[in-house]
Write a protein that holds these residues in place. Structure first.
Motif: not given
Length: 363
Positions: A66-69, A87, A132
């Motif tokens: 996940h990245h920021q949800g 992402h 990231y």
């Protein structure tokens, strides 16, 4: 990928990441669950049609990362067949050329689900970690791999100057290699105008012999940072001469030691300081005295080494007042030398402030 993939095929590759039952195609699921495979792992030969084929998937950029949800919405495939689930919105935000025009501005579902990247997994792994803003130190990348990755930043539209900041994980990882690769790291920082990294690295170059600089090295760091390196060396050499210039202060004459006798100490100090200072050339190494450490770099001279070089003068003094005067002068010298900065400072016009090499001491 040269062949277009319809929405159904995209769903077969991507949609399993959000499935509530936790199942996914067997080949990728086996790789994702296999924690024994190092990341980036080595590629494996074979056809995807073979049910026994192993697929290498990054343990940082995996299907459920996940990245920021948000879950990944695109896949990058390295040249050695390692899958990185990323992402696209983050990469498009950081990159100025859509990650070398590999990522479309519209939804990835309208394009190939797997995007081939010409970098090997080690280099791509470093680049993605930098984007990231997370550390890749646990993969123990080599210094040449770090340098190669930084050189590829601009190819993918990533600005090294805005990415390698003093508090960033990549900055810390690069700086950890400064003791072993000071010139290479300084040249890398100079190449992309990474001022803070160059300043932090420059203290490891005090013992570097400037005469050994090759044309390739000078060209790599450019004229501005080459000048700064020279000014650091010659300025620190000048500072060493200045702090050594004054001899021990004479004491009032006594029946056993008048001003004439005290000239012996002055001459001995002048000889010792001249050997230390006037023979000091940037990057040269000398054996100062029999009591000092061999192969001491003049510009990298420690205060303890300076003391060990000057303390033996006391053995040839019979006057206690002269000994006390010598001890006081050595203490003052140590303080003055410790105040001389080992890294250059520059003003807004990028010119060297020569005053930074002047030690602060009372007249």
């Amino acid at each position: 990928m040269d062949e277009t993939v319809d929405a159904a095929e995209w769903s077969n590759v991507i949609d399993f990441t959000g499935a509530s039952d936790g199942h996914c195609p067997s080949a990728i699921a086996a790789a994702a669950d296999n924690t024994q495979i190092p990341t980036p792992p080595l590629s494996h030969d074979g056809s995807l049609d073979d049910q026994d084929t192993l697929v290498s998937v990054s343990t940082t950029f995996y299907p459920g990362a996940h990245h920021q949800g948000a879950l990944p919405d695109a896949i990058l495939l390295s040249s050695d067949a390692v899958f990185f689930y990323i992402h696209s919105s983050l990469l498009l935000h950081v990159s100025t050329n859509s990650f070398h025009f590999l990522l479309p501005a519209q939804s990835p579902k309208q394009h190939d689900p797997i995007i081939d990247v010409q970098e090997n997994s080690a280099i791509l792994n470093i680049i993605l970690h930098a984007i990231y803003d997370i550390s890749c130190a646990h993969y123990s990348p080599s210094f040449p791999q770090l340098v190669a990755a930084v050189h590829r930043f601009q190819f993918y539209g990533v600005d090294p100057k805005s990415t390698i900041l003093p508090n960033s994980p990549l900055y810390s990882l690069l700086l950890s290699h400064a003791p072993l690769y000071p010139l290479e790291l300084y040249s890398l920082a100079a190449n992309y105008d990474l001022h803070d990294l160059a300043v932090s690295t420059s203290s490891h170059l005090l013992s570097f012999p400037l005469s050994s600089l090759t044309d390739e090295m000078a060209q790599a760091m450019g004229p501005i940072y080459l000048k700064r390196l020279f000014f650091l060396h010659f300025g620190r050499s000048d500072a060493l001469k200045r702090v050594l210039l004054s001899p021990p202060h004479p004491h009032p004459p006594t029946p056993c030691c008048d001003f004439s006798d005290q000239k012996k100490l002055t001459r001995a100090w002048a000889l010792a300081s001249a050997y230390l200072a006037w023979d000091a050339r940037p990057g040269t190494k000398h054996v100062l005295f029999h009591h000092s450490s061999p192969n001491v770099s003049m510009l990298d001279l420690s205060t303890s080494t300076m003391e060990s070089a000057l303390r033996p003068l006391e053995d040839h003094l019979g006057c206690e007042d002269c000994k006390e005067s010598l001890q006081t002068r050595i203490k003052t010298l140590v303080v003055q030398w410790s105040l001389v900065k080992v890294t250059p400072q520059f003003n807004s016009s990028s010119h060297l402030k020569r005053s930074f090499l002047t030690p602060a001491f009372n007249s």
